[in-house]
Design a protein around this motif. Sequence first.
Motif, PDB file in Angstrom:
ATOM      1  N   GLU A   1       0.816  -1.222   0.000  1.00  0.00           N
ATOM      2  CA  GLU A   1       0.000   0.000   0.000  1.00  0.00           C
ATOM      3  C   GLU A   1       0.845   1.266   0.000  1.00  0.00           C
ATOM      4  OE1 GLU A   1      -4.001  -0.630   2.189  1.00  0.00           O
ATOM      5  OE2 GLU A   1      -2.509  -1.760   3.340  1.00  0.00           O
ATOM      6  N   VAL A   2       2.050   1.170  -0.503  1.00  0.00           N
ATOM      7  CA  VAL A   2       2.933   2.334  -0.564  1.00  0.00           C
ATOM      8  C   VAL A   2       2.469   3.275  -1.672  1.00  0.00           C
ATOM      9  CG1 VAL A   2       5.265   3.105  -1.156  1.00  0.00           C
ATOM     10  CG2 VAL A   2       4.944   1.169   0.392  1.00  0.00           C
ATOM     11  N   VAL A   3       2.378   4.548  -1.367  1.00  0.00           N
ATOM     12  CA  VAL A   3       2.067   5.563  -2.374  1.00  0.00           C
ATOM     13  C   VAL A   3       3.395   6.142  -2.847  1.00  0.00           C
ATOM     14  CG1 VAL A   3       0.942   7.765  -2.822  1.00  0.00           C
ATOM     15  CG2 VAL A   3      -0.191   6.054  -1.406  1.00  0.00           C
ATOM     16  N   GLY A   4       3.896   5.553  -3.906  1.00  0.00           N
ATOM     17  CA  GLY A   4       5.188   5.928  -4.460  1.00  0.00           C
ATOM     18  C   GLY A   4       5.589   4.877  -5.477  1.00  0.00           C
ATOM     19  N   PRO A   5       6.662   5.111  -6.215  1.00  0.00           N
ATOM     20  CA  PRO A   5       7.076   4.161  -7.251  1.00  0.00           C
ATOM     21  C   PRO A   5       7.878   3.001  -6.679  1.00  0.00           C
ATOM     22  CG  PRO A   5       8.520   6.067  -7.287  1.00  0.00           C
ATOM     23  CD  PRO A   5       7.499   6.326  -6.206  1.00  0.00           C
ATOM     24  N   VAL A   6       7.374   1.790  -6.846  1.00  0.00           N
ATOM     25  CA  VAL A   6       8.120   0.590  -6.463  1.00  0.00           C
ATOM     26  C   VAL A   6       8.168  -0.413  -7.625  1.00  0.00           C
ATOM     27  CG1 VAL A   6       7.646   0.832  -4.008  1.00  0.00           C
ATOM     28  CG2 VAL A   6       6.087  -0.506  -5.416  1.00  0.00           C
ATOM     29  N   SER A   7       7.500  -0.106  -8.718  1.00  0.00           N
ATOM     30  CA  SER A   7       7.494  -1.005  -9.875  1.00  0.00           C
ATOM     31  C   SER A   7       8.864  -1.043 -10.544  1.00  0.00           C
ATOM     32  CB  SER A   7       6.462  -0.544 -10.908  1.00  0.00           C
ATOM     33  OG  SER A   7       5.157  -0.589 -10.371  1.00  0.00           O
ATOM     34  N   GLN A   8       9.231  -2.218 -11.025  1.00  0.00           N
ATOM     35  CA  GLN A   8      10.396  -2.386 -11.885  1.00  0.00           C
ATOM     36  C   GLN A   8      10.038  -3.380 -12.983  1.00  0.00           C
ATOM     37  OE1 GLN A   8      13.451  -2.773  -8.363  1.00  0.00           O
ATOM     38  NE2 GLN A   8      14.558  -1.911 -10.101  1.00  0.00           N
ATOM     39  N   THR A   9      10.953  -3.631 -13.885  1.00  0.00           N
ATOM     40  CA  THR A   9      10.665  -4.588 -14.943  1.00  0.00           C
ATOM     41  C   THR A   9      11.358  -5.911 -14.656  1.00  0.00           C
ATOM     42  OG1 THR A   9      12.499  -3.777 -16.308  1.00  0.00           O
ATOM     43  CG2 THR A   9      10.306  -2.841 -16.707  1.00  0.00           C
ATOM     44  N   ALA A  10      10.651  -6.999 -14.991  1.00  0.00           N
ATOM     45  CA  ALA A  10      11.143  -8.348 -14.767  1.00  0.00           C
ATOM     46  C   ALA A  10      11.388  -9.002 -16.124  1.00  0.00           C
ATOM     47  CB  ALA A  10      10.114  -9.147 -13.970  1.00  0.00           C
ATOM     48  N   LEU A  11      12.595  -9.470 -16.359  1.00  0.00           N
ATOM     49  CA  LEU A  11      12.933 -10.092 -17.632  1.00  0.00           C
ATOM     50  C   LEU A  11      12.373 -11.509 -17.674  1.00  0.00           C
ATOM     51  CD1 LEU A  11      14.434  -9.976 -20.335  1.00  0.00           C
ATOM     52  CD2 LEU A  11      16.481 -10.791 -19.131  1.00  0.00           C
ATOM     53  N   CYS A  12      11.537 -11.779 -18.670  1.00  0.00           N
ATOM     54  CA  CYS A  12      10.852 -13.067 -18.767  1.00  0.00           C
ATOM     55  C   CYS A  12      11.149 -13.690 -20.125  1.00  0.00           C
ATOM     56  CB  CYS A  12       9.348 -12.873 -18.592  1.00  0.00           C
ATOM     57  SG  CYS A  12       8.396 -14.404 -18.528  1.00  0.00           S
ATOM     58  N   ALA A  13      11.686 -14.911 -20.117  1.00  0.00           N
ATOM     59  CA  ALA A  13      11.972 -15.648 -21.346  1.00  0.00           C
ATOM     60  C   ALA A  13      11.018 -16.836 -21.421  1.00  0.00           C
ATOM     61  CB  ALA A  13      13.423 -16.123 -21.355  1.00  0.00           C
ATOM     62  N   MET A  14      10.189 -16.860 -22.471  1.00  0.00           N
ATOM     63  CA  MET A  14       9.122 -17.856 -22.588  1.00  0.00           C
ATOM     64  C   MET A  14       9.353 -18.738 -23.809  1.00  0.00           C
ATOM     65  SD  MET A  14       6.040 -15.180 -21.618  1.00  0.00           S
ATOM     66  CE  MET A  14       6.761 -13.880 -22.651  1.00  0.00           C
TER      67      MET A  14
ATOM     68  N   MET B   1       6.524 -16.424 -13.139  1.00  0.00           N
ATOM     69  CA  MET B   1       6.706 -16.437 -11.686  1.00  0.00           C
ATOM     70  C   MET B   1       8.177 -16.261 -11.326  1.00  0.00           C
ATOM     71  SD  MET B   1       4.030 -19.393 -10.427  1.00  0.00           S
ATOM     72  CE  MET B   1       4.570 -19.251  -8.726  1.00  0.00           C
ATOM     73  N   LEU B   2       9.054 -16.911 -12.085  1.00  0.00           N
ATOM     74  CA  LEU B   2      10.489 -16.766 -11.852  1.00  0.00           C
ATOM     75  C   LEU B   2      10.940 -15.332 -12.127  1.00  0.00           C
ATOM     76  CD1 LEU B   2      12.929 -18.521 -11.036  1.00  0.00           C
ATOM     77  CD2 LEU B   2      13.330 -18.915 -13.473  1.00  0.00           C
ATOM     78  N   ALA B   3      10.391 -14.750 -13.188  1.00  0.00           N
ATOM     79  CA  ALA B   3      10.754 -13.374 -13.531  1.00  0.00           C
ATOM     80  C   ALA B   3      10.305 -12.400 -12.448  1.00  0.00           C
ATOM     81  CB  ALA B   3      10.136 -12.998 -14.872  1.00  0.00           C
ATOM     82  N   TYR B   4       9.045 -12.517 -12.008  1.00  0.00           N
ATOM     83  CA  TYR B   4       8.539 -11.597 -10.985  1.00  0.00           C
ATOM     84  C   TYR B   4       9.322 -11.733  -9.678  1.00  0.00           C
ATOM     85  CZ  TYR B   4       4.469 -10.392 -13.843  1.00  0.00           C
ATOM     86  OH  TYR B   4       3.650  -9.917 -14.841  1.00  0.00           O
ATOM     87  N   LYS B   5       9.738 -12.965  -9.351  1.00  0.00           N
ATOM     88  CA  LYS B   5      10.538 -13.176  -8.143  1.00  0.00           C
ATOM     89  C   LYS B   5      11.822 -12.358  -8.197  1.00  0.00           C
ATOM     90  CE  LYS B   5      12.979 -16.824  -5.586  1.00  0.00           C
ATOM     91  NZ  LYS B   5      13.305 -18.275  -5.539  1.00  0.00           N
ATOM     92  N   HIS B   6      12.347 -12.163  -9.404  1.00  0.00           N
ATOM     93  CA  HIS B   6      13.618 -11.453  -9.576  1.00  0.00           C
ATOM     94  C   HIS B   6      13.419 -10.081 -10.224  1.00  0.00           C
ATOM     95  CE1 HIS B   6      14.837 -15.782  -9.374  1.00  0.00           C
ATOM     96  NE2 HIS B   6      15.681 -15.252  -8.496  1.00  0.00           N
ATOM     97  N   GLY B   7      12.278  -9.451  -9.935  1.00  0.00           N
ATOM     98  CA  GLY B   7      11.965  -8.145 -10.506  1.00  0.00           C
ATOM     99  C   GLY B   7      12.191  -6.987  -9.560  1.00  0.00           C
ATOM    100  N   TYR B   8      13.057  -7.163  -8.562  1.00  0.00           N
ATOM    101  CA  TYR B   8      13.329  -6.118  -7.573  1.00  0.00           C
ATOM    102  C   TYR B   8      14.826  -6.103  -7.333  1.00  0.00           C
ATOM    103  CZ  TYR B   8      12.085  -3.169  -3.521  1.00  0.00           C
ATOM    104  OH  TYR B   8      11.931  -2.125  -2.632  1.00  0.00           O
ATOM    105  N   TYR B   9      15.519  -5.016  -7.738  1.00  0.00           N
ATOM    106  CA  TYR B   9      16.975  -5.046  -7.805  1.00  0.00           C
ATOM    107  C   TYR B   9      17.547  -3.645  -7.921  1.00  0.00           C
ATOM    108  CZ  TYR B   9      15.199  -4.660 -12.524  1.00  0.00           C
ATOM    109  OH  TYR B   9      14.467  -4.251 -13.624  1.00  0.00           O
TER     110      TYR B   9
END
Length: 446
Positions: free
Chosen positions: A291-304, A323-331
Amino acid sequence: MSDVMVTGGTVTRIRVPFTGEGSGEDELSWGQREIWQALLEQQTWMPIGGTRPLPAGSTVEDGVERLRYLMSRYQSMRTRLLFPADGPPRQVVHDAGEIDLEVVDAGPADPYEVAVAVQRRYEQTDYDFAGEWPVRMAVVRRDGTPTHLVVIMTHFVMDGRGAAVMLAESERNEAAPVRGMQALEQVRWQRSSAGRRQSDAAIRYWQATLQTIPASRFAGAGDPQAPRYWRGELSSAALPLAVQSIAAHTRVDASAVMLTVYALAASRVCGVNPVATRLVSSNRFRPGLAEVVGPVSQTALCAMDVAGCSFDEALERVQRASMLAYKHGYYDRARLEEVVAATARERGEAVDLNWFYNDRRGAAEPRLVDPALVRAALPRTVFTWTIKRDEVYPRLFLNVDDESPQTVRLHIEVDTHHVPPPVAEALVRAMEEVAVQTATGEATPS
């Protein structure tokens, strides 16, 4: 209402003082760095917001208090940037200040048209990240009666989910303490051993994935146009019906179904495998960020890897990959850029990472739909090139949006120097085709 009023023509500015909890200076958080880099690359301050009518009985004082509420409650609204001569920008959160609310008298003009003009002025006026608060707000009135509210903010302080939290809280005038880690607290966590472990794991995942994906996403060259950057929209009633039906049949979330539709369509149209894209990850599933009001989104690299797959096989693979990509989408974005550059040197070629996918739809209830109804909706599909300009877009960015409860709109933005417009149109049309073929039981070639 503040005591200071400056009147010029039909515009009155009311000075609104505010105070709030929390202050300090630090480096940018990972989410802030992500959106800051996008602002630089796209050469815009990314204004977001708009105009809406006010309910009967609204007053200017209501506007004053709304603005004071936003500035007092949210640290992101009290954040300005500091630009050191020898390093990247830093954030400065203030615990007090003043901001102007504009009151615009429409006179004999249509107040809605006046409000739209104010919105356009806000959007087209350069934004000063160091000296200006991140919101511009106006109340438009006619014959002394407020009719419209105009609110424009910079995307730097707000991602989509954060904006939704802010809107909901402000509508109910939420008085409980703000929830979640604010930006300064996020930075402290990101420097901790736990934060470093998260980032290191994500970087290792990106590094391994970069070795497996094709450097280019398109088999052919671009089709340079002037203006260079194009935006198209596919409006479809058949696509959401098909996706809902597939989701009900497979008992899989509709967002995973839509991503699978995209992967199969991209594999078919662009002739690449695995299909690699950068998913916009809200990161709201992480502790302290919901519920943070601020930017926390990043991009997750997904190879399908969907070559030669049936839809069900592709769906299973896409679920695992995403699911693997989203797990590693914070860096740590700065560390990632070093790894991307090193990988390019090792491969002897740069890997094209300018391929983005963002599903912004609300939750839809899965339901089985008669195949005849899905097919019957196809004639209502419309594709249009809506914007052609020289303001910078990524090479390809696809947003999936709810246009209405019955239709989905696919927004595709492309750099024609790299993505031919016919290929972009073919991609979104293929998404509809894949979904309809699957939902109606027809063969779906991969």
